[in-house]
Scaffold this active site. Sequence first.
Site, PDB file in Angstrom:
ATOM      1  N   HIS A   1       0.767  -1.221   0.160  1.00 51.71           N
ATOM      2  CA  HIS A   1       0.013   0.032  -0.103  1.00 51.71           C
ATOM      3  C   HIS A   1       1.000   1.278  -0.145  1.00 51.71           C
ATOM      4  O   HIS A   1       0.809   2.031   0.884  1.00 51.71           O
ATOM      5  CB  HIS A   1      -0.856   0.101   1.373  1.00 51.71           C
ATOM      6  CG  HIS A   1      -2.098  -0.703   1.146  1.00 51.71           C
ATOM      7  ND1 HIS A   1      -2.781  -1.141   2.145  1.00 51.71           N
ATOM      8  CD2 HIS A   1      -2.562  -1.425   0.070  1.00 51.71           C
ATOM      9  CE1 HIS A   1      -3.960  -1.942   1.887  1.00 51.71           C
ATOM     10  NE2 HIS A   1      -3.808  -2.187   0.779  1.00 51.71           N
TER      11      HIS A   1
ATOM     12  N   HIS B   1     -11.111 -10.620  -5.890  1.00 47.60           N
ATOM     13  CA  HIS B   1     -10.947  -9.228  -5.463  1.00 47.60           C
ATOM     14  C   HIS B   1      -9.757  -8.550  -6.325  1.00 47.60           C
ATOM     15  O   HIS B   1      -8.888  -9.109  -6.878  1.00 47.60           O
ATOM     16  CB  HIS B   1     -10.324  -9.218  -4.133  1.00 47.60           C
ATOM     17  CG  HIS B   1      -9.490  -8.261  -3.540  1.00 47.60           C
ATOM     18  ND1 HIS B   1     -10.129  -6.755  -3.466  1.00 47.60           N
ATOM     19  CD2 HIS B   1      -8.458  -7.844  -2.557  1.00 47.60           C
ATOM     20  CE1 HIS B   1      -9.549  -5.872  -2.888  1.00 47.60           C
ATOM     21  NE2 HIS B   1      -8.385  -6.473  -2.529  1.00 47.60           N
TER      22      HIS B   1
ATOM     23  N   ASP C   1      -7.864 -12.106   0.431  1.00 47.35           N
ATOM     24  CA  ASP C   1      -6.734 -11.329   1.323  1.00 47.35           C
ATOM     25  C   ASP C   1      -7.339 -12.019   2.794  1.00 47.35           C
ATOM     26  O   ASP C   1      -6.540 -12.265   3.913  1.00 47.35           O
ATOM     27  CB  ASP C   1      -7.251  -9.805   1.602  1.00 47.35           C
ATOM     28  CG  ASP C   1      -6.706  -8.921   0.524  1.00 47.35           C
ATOM     29  OD1 ASP C   1      -5.750  -9.521   0.075  1.00 47.35           O
ATOM     30  OD2 ASP C   1      -7.102  -8.055   0.438  1.00 47.35           O
TER      31      ASP C   1
ATOM     32  N   HIS D   1     -10.981  -7.054   1.487  1.00 43.60           N
ATOM     33  CA  HIS D   1     -11.016  -5.842   2.237  1.00 43.60           C
ATOM     34  C   HIS D   1     -11.461  -4.751   1.333  1.00 43.60           C
ATOM     35  O   HIS D   1     -11.140  -3.595   1.737  1.00 43.60           O
ATOM     36  CB  HIS D   1      -9.527  -5.868   2.871  1.00 43.60           C
ATOM     37  CG  HIS D   1      -8.410  -4.972   2.173  1.00 43.60           C
ATOM     38  ND1 HIS D   1      -7.868  -4.982   1.007  1.00 43.60           N
ATOM     39  CD2 HIS D   1      -8.267  -3.646   2.526  1.00 43.60           C
ATOM     40  CE1 HIS D   1      -7.068  -4.029   0.889  1.00 43.60           C
ATOM     41  NE2 HIS D   1      -7.374  -3.192   1.599  1.00 43.60           N
TER      42      HIS D   1
ATOM     43  N   TYR E   1      -1.241  -8.557   9.833  1.00 42.75           N
ATOM     44  CA  TYR E   1      -1.977  -8.335   8.634  1.00 42.75           C
ATOM     45  C   TYR E   1      -3.498  -8.050   9.001  1.00 42.75           C
ATOM     46  O   TYR E   1      -3.949  -7.019   8.356  1.00 42.75           O
ATOM     47  CB  TYR E   1      -1.850  -9.729   7.643  1.00 42.75           C
ATOM     48  CG  TYR E   1      -2.603  -9.757   6.391  1.00 42.75           C
ATOM     49  CD1 TYR E   1      -1.913  -9.314   5.021  1.00 42.75           C
ATOM     50  CD2 TYR E   1      -3.937  -9.690   6.225  1.00 42.75           C
ATOM     51  CE1 TYR E   1      -2.465  -9.354   3.890  1.00 42.75           C
ATOM     52  CE2 TYR E   1      -4.529  -9.783   4.922  1.00 42.75           C
ATOM     53  CZ  TYR E   1      -3.704  -9.187   3.738  1.00 42.75           C
ATOM     54  OH  TYR E   1      -4.464  -9.090   2.508  1.00 42.75           O
TER      55      TYR E   1
ATOM     56  N   GLU F   1      -8.058  -5.524  -6.152  1.00 42.78           N
ATOM     57  CA  GLU F   1      -6.571  -4.484  -5.789  1.00 42.78           C
ATOM     58  C   GLU F   1      -5.663  -4.987  -6.610  1.00 42.78           C
ATOM     59  O   GLU F   1      -5.469  -6.148  -7.152  1.00 42.78           O
ATOM     60  CB  GLU F   1      -6.339  -4.630  -4.388  1.00 42.78           C
ATOM     61  CG  GLU F   1      -5.457  -3.557  -4.091  1.00 42.78           C
ATOM     62  CD  GLU F   1      -5.318  -3.457  -2.340  1.00 42.78           C
ATOM     63  OE1 GLU F   1      -6.141  -4.088  -1.447  1.00 42.78           O
ATOM     64  OE2 GLU F   1      -4.796  -2.616  -1.970  1.00 42.78           O
TER      65      GLU F   1
END
Length: 396
Positions: free
Chosen positions: A23, A79, A164, A145, A192, A81
């Site tokens: 991130h 997911h 995740d 998430h 995490y 991301e």
Amino acid sequence: MAKKITDKVTWVGKIDWELVYFHGHELSTYKGSSYNSYLVQDQKTALIDTCWKPYDEEYVNHLKETIDLQKIDYVIMNHNEIDHSGALPALMKEIPNVPIYCTKKGEGIIRGHYHQDWNFVNVKTGDTLDLGDSKLVFIEAPMLHWPDTMFTYMTGENILFSNDGFGQHFASEEMFNDKVDLHEVYSEAMKYYVNILNPYSPMVTRKIKEILAMNVPVDMICPSHGIIWRDNPMQIVETYQKWANNYQENQITLIYDTMWESTRRMAECIAEGIRQADPDVVIKLMNAAKEDKSDITTEVFKSKAILVGSPTINYGYAYSIGGIMELIRGLKFKNKKAAAFGSYGWSGEAVKQITELLQGAGFAVVNDGIRCQWVPDTAHMEECRRFGREFVEGLK
Ligand code: FEO
């Protein structure tokens, strides 16, 4: 290199030994990570998740060593991301018409990132995809998430592909929880959880209840980061239930910054007072300017209470305290107590300002804090010890 997980499932992801931040620089990942992608080969073939963009070509080339890409019937994106979807453009260049199964929100995220009109199939909780002997069952898991997240359950092999959820930033050549140092894995799994999932703990609790109510056998949990849970896989689900429910240990953490050692001395004397009042409590002191921020937030997660200290500088608090308090605010810790402390020369606003930050971050502030002008003398140091003892009393 691909690794066989079961007769029908092969791991085709990427182990990233070099990753030290995730991130951007928000989260430290000093144990590396992995982007787990899974190839499910039944009468039909499905590929679940991809990997991060810097490894896209490497990923696609390795995949070609395992399967003729033209034999992939479905791409499943749990997911989107970019650590999971970053290799999609390189993959879809080779198989542009293969349908991508994802949630409606997932389609929006893929379109927003890659601006391609691929063949999207939107799925909802309970939708299934027949692969022959086995089926994939989709379970939406929003905010675990991102809003698009879903889990995929494979019948027959009884595998939950959880993306995740239940993952860890942990690079390991060994793939399974029974082959690694579990203490290390749990330490990374907690870090995490704290730094990625803690703000969404109510959703975690609800999703676990929903999955348990499905009453399906789970022989393996395959997340998209870190090791695979195959030895008593539900142990990580049970641990998540605890972590999601206002988790705390018998610990008090003091987080501070210091200019000329006065606030550090205060922190140490407060810690001595805490120890005098409670011989059993775990006490940790962390200098926010020196310690890793993700380790600090993990210690806050474990704590029943925190004390945050800063000298007053420029009519405010130290920038490291501003930074760590913003991280702490965003992680939405619940059911924790707090107070502020700090030294000052003339104006002395920091303690009041930190108290307000703690309140704004959802902590129950137990007092107005303690200040010390200039350098603590013997009387000031005893005052800090008394403050520490009374802080412990205030927790009861
Ligand atoms: Fe591993 Fe939310 O991406």
